[in-house]
Each structure stands twice: as C-alpha cells, then as structure tokens.
Design a protein around this motif. Structure first.
Motif, PDB file in Angstrom:
ATOM      1  N   ILE A   1     -41.598   8.396 -33.443  1.00 42.56           N
ATOM      2  CA  ILE A   1     -40.539   9.074 -33.575  1.00 42.56           C
ATOM      3  C   ILE A   1     -40.639   9.718 -32.342  1.00 42.56           C
ATOM      4  O   ILE A   1     -39.818  10.552 -31.487  1.00 42.56           O
ATOM      5  N   ASP A   2     -41.959  10.499 -32.503  1.00 42.88           N
ATOM      6  CA  ASP A   2     -42.091  11.384 -31.050  1.00 42.88           C
ATOM      7  C   ASP A   2     -42.596  11.022 -30.114  1.00 42.88           C
ATOM      8  O   ASP A   2     -42.105  11.044 -29.113  1.00 42.88           O
ATOM      9  N   VAL A   3     -42.589   9.287 -29.247  1.00 44.08           N
ATOM     10  CA  VAL A   3     -42.044   8.711 -28.907  1.00 44.08           C
ATOM     11  C   VAL A   3     -41.168   8.358 -28.497  1.00 44.08           C
ATOM     12  O   VAL A   3     -40.368   8.197 -27.014  1.00 44.08           O
ATOM     13  N   MET A   4     -40.269   8.547 -28.849  1.00 45.41           N
ATOM     14  CA  MET A   4     -38.566   8.301 -29.367  1.00 45.41           C
ATOM     15  C   MET A   4     -38.161   9.369 -28.123  1.00 45.41           C
ATOM     16  O   MET A   4     -37.019   9.850 -27.568  1.00 45.41           O
ATOM     17  N   CYS A   5     -39.074  10.391 -28.819  1.00 45.86           N
ATOM     18  CA  CYS A   5     -38.523  11.956 -28.697  1.00 45.86           C
ATOM     19  C   CYS A   5     -38.263  12.479 -27.463  1.00 45.86           C
ATOM     20  O   CYS A   5     -38.059  12.912 -26.331  1.00 45.86           O
ATOM     21  N   SER A   6     -39.540  11.314 -26.890  1.00 41.49           N
ATOM     22  CA  SER A   6     -40.346  12.016 -24.949  1.00 41.49           C
ATOM     23  C   SER A   6     -38.989  11.508 -24.372  1.00 41.49           C
ATOM     24  O   SER A   6     -39.286  11.021 -23.125  1.00 41.49           O
ATOM     25  N   ILE A   7     -38.583  10.771 -24.658  1.00 43.92           N
ATOM     26  CA  ILE A   7     -37.482   9.206 -23.607  1.00 43.92           C
ATOM     27  C   ILE A   7     -36.113  10.217 -23.230  1.00 43.92           C
ATOM     28  O   ILE A   7     -35.581  10.945 -24.586  1.00 43.92           O
ATOM     29  N   PRO A   8     -35.699  10.278 -22.274  1.00 50.55           N
ATOM     30  CA  PRO A   8     -34.633  10.969 -22.473  1.00 50.55           C
ATOM     31  C   PRO A   8     -33.244  10.661 -22.480  1.00 50.55           C
ATOM     32  O   PRO A   8     -32.892   9.452 -22.417  1.00 50.55           O
ATOM     33  N   SER A   9     -32.117  11.198 -22.878  1.00 49.94           N
ATOM     34  CA  SER A   9     -30.726  11.123 -23.466  1.00 49.94           C
ATOM     35  C   SER A   9     -30.184   9.628 -22.609  1.00 49.94           C
ATOM     36  O   SER A   9     -29.810   9.126 -23.325  1.00 49.94           O
ATOM     37  N   GLU A  10     -30.145  10.623 -21.672  1.00 47.70           N
ATOM     38  CA  GLU A  10     -29.568   9.079 -20.570  1.00 47.70           C
ATOM     39  C   GLU A  10     -29.910   7.540 -20.365  1.00 47.70           C
ATOM     40  O   GLU A  10     -29.637   7.120 -19.395  1.00 47.70           O
TER      41      GLU A  10
ATOM     42  N   GLY B   1     -33.638  17.196 -32.660  1.00 47.42           N
ATOM     43  CA  GLY B   1     -32.627  17.938 -32.317  1.00 47.42           C
ATOM     44  C   GLY B   1     -31.397  18.539 -31.966  1.00 47.42           C
ATOM     45  O   GLY B   1     -31.677  19.553 -31.316  1.00 47.42           O
ATOM     46  N   GLU B   2     -30.444  17.351 -32.216  1.00 48.99           N
ATOM     47  CA  GLU B   2     -29.949  17.155 -30.509  1.00 48.99           C
ATOM     48  C   GLU B   2     -28.551  17.114 -31.188  1.00 48.99           C
ATOM     49  O   GLU B   2     -28.286  17.088 -33.103  1.00 48.99           O
ATOM     50  N   ASP B   3     -27.389  17.678 -31.149  1.00 51.47           N
ATOM     51  CA  ASP B   3     -25.973  17.316 -32.127  1.00 51.47           C
ATOM     52  C   ASP B   3     -25.820  15.934 -31.764  1.00 51.47           C
ATOM     53  O   ASP B   3     -25.230  15.279 -30.658  1.00 51.47           O
TER      54      ASP B   3
ATOM     55  N   CYS C   1     -22.559  -1.982 -39.514  1.00 52.50           N
ATOM     56  CA  CYS C   1     -22.259  -0.328 -40.076  1.00 52.50           C
ATOM     57  C   CYS C   1     -23.937   1.343 -40.181  1.00 52.50           C
ATOM     58  O   CYS C   1     -22.988   1.984 -40.010  1.00 52.50           O
ATOM     59  N   THR C   2     -25.027   0.735 -40.564  1.00 49.55           N
ATOM     60  CA  THR C   2     -26.022   1.450 -40.940  1.00 49.55           C
ATOM     61  C   THR C   2     -26.766   1.769 -39.605  1.00 49.55           C
ATOM     62  O   THR C   2     -27.388   2.120 -39.474  1.00 49.55           O
ATOM     63  N   ILE C   3     -25.922   1.310 -38.311  1.00 47.95           N
ATOM     64  CA  ILE C   3     -26.338   1.935 -37.372  1.00 47.95           C
ATOM     65  C   ILE C   3     -25.913   3.726 -36.982  1.00 47.95           C
ATOM     66  O   ILE C   3     -26.689   4.480 -36.480  1.00 47.95           O
ATOM     67  N   VAL C   4     -25.288   4.019 -38.247  1.00 46.38           N
ATOM     68  CA  VAL C   4     -24.959   5.924 -38.307  1.00 46.38           C
ATOM     69  C   VAL C   4     -26.177   6.437 -39.072  1.00 46.38           C
ATOM     70  O   VAL C   4     -26.651   7.456 -38.517  1.00 46.38           O
ATOM     71  N   GLN C   5     -26.579   5.597 -39.776  1.00 43.90           N
ATOM     72  CA  GLN C   5     -28.175   6.262 -39.801  1.00 43.90           C
ATOM     73  C   GLN C   5     -29.708   6.390 -38.749  1.00 43.90           C
ATOM     74  O   GLN C   5     -30.093   7.082 -38.581  1.00 43.90           O
ATOM     75  N   VAL C   6     -29.563   4.537 -38.213  1.00 43.06           N
ATOM     76  CA  VAL C   6     -29.994   5.439 -36.746  1.00 43.06           C
ATOM     77  C   VAL C   6     -29.897   6.468 -35.709  1.00 43.06           C
ATOM     78  O   VAL C   6     -30.821   7.098 -35.255  1.00 43.06           O
ATOM     79  N   LEU C   7     -28.915   6.764 -36.455  1.00 41.57           N
ATOM     80  CA  LEU C   7     -28.108   7.801 -35.353  1.00 41.57           C
ATOM     81  C   LEU C   7     -28.175   9.079 -35.726  1.00 41.57           C
ATOM     82  O   LEU C   7     -29.234  10.257 -35.031  1.00 41.57           O
ATOM     83  N   GLU C   8     -28.590   9.297 -37.088  1.00 37.85           N
ATOM     84  CA  GLU C   8     -28.879  10.864 -37.815  1.00 37.85           C
ATOM     85  C   GLU C   8     -30.298  10.957 -37.198  1.00 37.85           C
ATOM     86  O   GLU C   8     -31.252  11.705 -37.129  1.00 37.85           O
ATOM     87  N   VAL C   9     -31.159   9.705 -38.025  1.00 38.54           N
ATOM     88  CA  VAL C   9     -32.404   9.844 -37.144  1.00 38.54           C
ATOM     89  C   VAL C   9     -33.644  10.387 -36.188  1.00 38.54           C
ATOM     90  O   VAL C   9     -33.903  11.152 -35.928  1.00 38.54           O
ATOM     91  N   MET C  10     -32.505   9.889 -34.826  1.00 33.25           N
ATOM     92  CA  MET C  10     -32.191  10.165 -33.108  1.00 33.25           C
ATOM     93  C   MET C  10     -32.119  11.662 -33.523  1.00 33.25           C
ATOM     94  O   MET C  10     -33.457  12.003 -32.601  1.00 33.25           O
ATOM     95  N   SER C  11     -31.081  12.068 -33.744  1.00 37.32           N
ATOM     96  CA  SER C  11     -30.462  13.209 -33.345  1.00 37.32           C
ATOM     97  C   SER C  11     -30.800  14.305 -33.989  1.00 37.32           C
ATOM     98  O   SER C  11     -31.583  15.388 -33.963  1.00 37.32           O
ATOM     99  N   GLY C  12     -31.449  14.018 -35.465  1.00 39.23           N
ATOM    100  CA  GLY C  12     -32.132  15.347 -37.000  1.00 39.23           C
ATOM    101  C   GLY C  12     -33.792  14.693 -35.605  1.00 39.23           C
ATOM    102  O   GLY C  12     -34.014  16.584 -35.663  1.00 39.23           O
ATOM    103  N   ALA C  13     -34.763  13.909 -35.535  1.00 34.21           N
ATOM    104  CA  ALA C  13     -35.836  14.292 -34.886  1.00 34.21           C
ATOM    105  C   ALA C  13     -35.789  15.317 -33.343  1.00 34.21           C
ATOM    106  O   ALA C  13     -36.634  16.067 -33.190  1.00 34.21           O
TER     107      ALA C  13
END
Length: 322
Positions: free
Chosen positions: A228-237, A299-301, A285-297
């Motif tokens: 998760i920390d690695v994912m958070c280090s990657i720019p959204s773009e 702190g992005e909309d 359909c569970t892609i929404v869960q991946v988004l929830e983890v990514m955005s939650g970790a």
C-alpha cells in the motif's frame, strides 16, 4: 427514536455512496475472462453452467465500460480474442506470458513461426487487440519456464512490439533488474506500456516510471502495508486499475481490506446462482473495491482518482477511439 433515526441516516448514506459509485467509469486493464471458471469448469470438472454474459453485465452495472481480456500464449490469445468478440465492451491482448515461453519451441516447434502467428493475429484484429502481451519476466515461477528461456523470448517479443506498434501489457515478478536491462535499450521502439499487477518496491516503481510506463494495481498489489505504501508513492497520473480476475481478489486478511466499503453477495459454486458472484472467483465488478482501497489509503477523492485512471487508460490503449 434516536436508534431508528441513526439507522435511517446510515441507510441513506449507504444509498448515496452506492449511487455515487454507479456514476464512475472504469476500464479493467487485466481480466482473464477466457479462463474456464467462467464456463463453470474448475480443475477440469463442470460445476455449473457458464455465466460469462452475467459476469460482463454485472461489471457494466458497476461502471466497467471496457475490459481488456489477457492473452498469455498463442492459443490463449486466440481464445481471448474469441471472448472479446462476444461483446462490444471487450478487447484483448496478444502475447506470451513469461511462464509460457517454452511454447515457442515446444515439440520441436519453430520460434520464429510462433512469433509470426502472434504478429498476424494482432495485425488482423486491430479493432479488438489493444496491446502486446502479457509479456515480461517471472523469476518466482521458474519451474514453468527457466530464466534463460524467459529472457530469450521476452526479447524476441519486443520485435513483435516494434512491428505491431502496440502498447505493451508487461509482467514483472522478482525480476526487476533483468526486466529493466532488457527493456531500456528498446524503449524508443515501445509505444508505451503498463507493468500490471505490481508488487515491487518504491525504488522499482520509480524506475518503471522513469522509463515512462504506467503501473497497474489490483488486489494482489494491496496485500501488505508495504504494498500500500508503494502504491501511495505512485503519482495518480501514472496509475491504472485492474482485477486480474479470476485471481487477485481483496481478502479480509489483506492490509487494504479495511478500506473496502462495497460488498458483493456470493454463493459457493455448488449453489450457483447466475445473479450472484461465485465465492472465491474474482470478476470485473469488484474493481470498485480496488478503487476503494486505493483512494482510501491515498486520502484521495474516489471520483477524481477513478476519472484520472480512466483517462490514463484511454490515453494508452484507446487513443484513436476517444
């Protein structure tokens, strides 16, 4: 009265939350929809009727507008293309996964002929084939294909990339240094790419970004806090999102599970119901869960992040259709 009021308020918030999710758009960049489990076969045994159409329809209801079906060998790529032709929302890749690279020379076969067939398959079906791959290196599973064969046929497939001018769907597992050493000299002839199902370090992510590639995130990319920390280090773009179904579901034991808000009712395959997910079988359909983890970790909309990843994916794989 206070309890009833709180319950009603909570229910209202959930409905708003769900409706918000349904307005989002997704592109699942990696889905193994040609896998036999979507035809109801598990480990060679028929457990229930095929339900791929239901799986695709369920994905659409959750905002998945496009799905890229992964090809992992010549035969698998042919199957992925066949699946992609069943629905306008489906597309596919053509290539050979590192663990399948011995197929290039199986039974005394001609590696050049194998490569030519991959090239011809991609060139003849450009309306559906949007990427070369899955290709790369996987040194975690050398029992399927030795390191020498993986390197040899990864390099060979980069000629396929040069000829087709397709962006690349990369695989890299426990092989970062060799992966970069192979790719860097060819970078100018690669029209872009994404390293999917990323589980590497921050330093490895930075090196991939330096080469100008995107990074794909799924449930396997979010298992540990380090992931998760690695994912958070990657720019959204530079991010993309995927399920890699039927694998890589987000489980309760995963560090990112605490951010999951959307739950899907599932039934065991023995109690199959086409209107429900099959337990332990992931789907788009569970892609929404991946988004929830990514955005939650991060702190992005979630709306903003989902929109940006959608645009990233359109830019790489669907630039000519925008």
């Amino acid at each position: 009265m206070r309890l009833v009021s709180c319950l009603l308020h909570s229910s209202a918030r959930f409905n708003v939350f769900k409706e918000k999710r349904l307005t989002m758009k997704f592109i699942d960049i990696g889905a193994n929809l040609s896998d036999s489990v979507y035809q109801g076969r598990y480990h060679g045994k028929q457990a229930h009727q095929g339900d791929l159409a239901n799986v695709i329809e369920r994905a659409k209801k959750w905002g998945v507008e496009k799905i890229i079906v992964t090809g992992g060998s010549l035969k698998d790529s042919q199957n992925a293309l066949e699946v992609a032709r069943t629905d306008e929302s489906l597309f596919c890749t053509v290539g050979c996964h590192p663990t399948r690279t011995l197929e290039f020379e199986a039974e005394g076969g001609d590696p050049d002929l194998y490569l030519r067939k991959l090239t011809e398959l991609a060139q003849a079906n450009r309306d559906k084939v949007v990427a070369a791959g899955e290709m790369g290196l996987d040194f975690d599973r050398l029992h399927f294909s030795p390191k020498e064969a993986q390197i040899k046929y990864f390099e060979k497939q980069l000629d396929f990339v040069k000829e087709t001018k397709l962006p690349v769907f990369f695989h890299c597992r426990a092989a970062h240094e060799d992966f970069c050493a192979i790719v860097r000299p060819h970078r100018d002839s690669i029209p872009g790419g994404v390293v999917h199902s990323f589980t590497g370090t921050k330093e490895e992510a930075a090196a991939i970004l330096e080469m100008g590639f995107y990074i794909g995130i799924n449930g396997c990319s979010l298992k540990t806090q380090e992931n998760i920390d690695v994912m958070c280090s990657i720019p959204s773009e530079k991010l993309m999102i995927e399920t890699d179904c039927p694998y890589c579901d987000i489980r309760q034991t995963h560090a990112g599970h605490k951010f999951v808000k959307t739950q899907f009712e599932s039934k065991k395959k023995e109690k199959f119901d086409p209107n429900h997910c099959v337990k332990s079988r992931n789907e788009p359909c569970t892609i929404v869960q991946v988004l929830e983890v990514m955005s939650g970790a991060r702190g992005e909309d979630p709306d903003v992040l989902a929109d940006l990843m959608y645009k990233n994916t359109m830019e790489l794989f669907f630039k000519d259709t925008k």
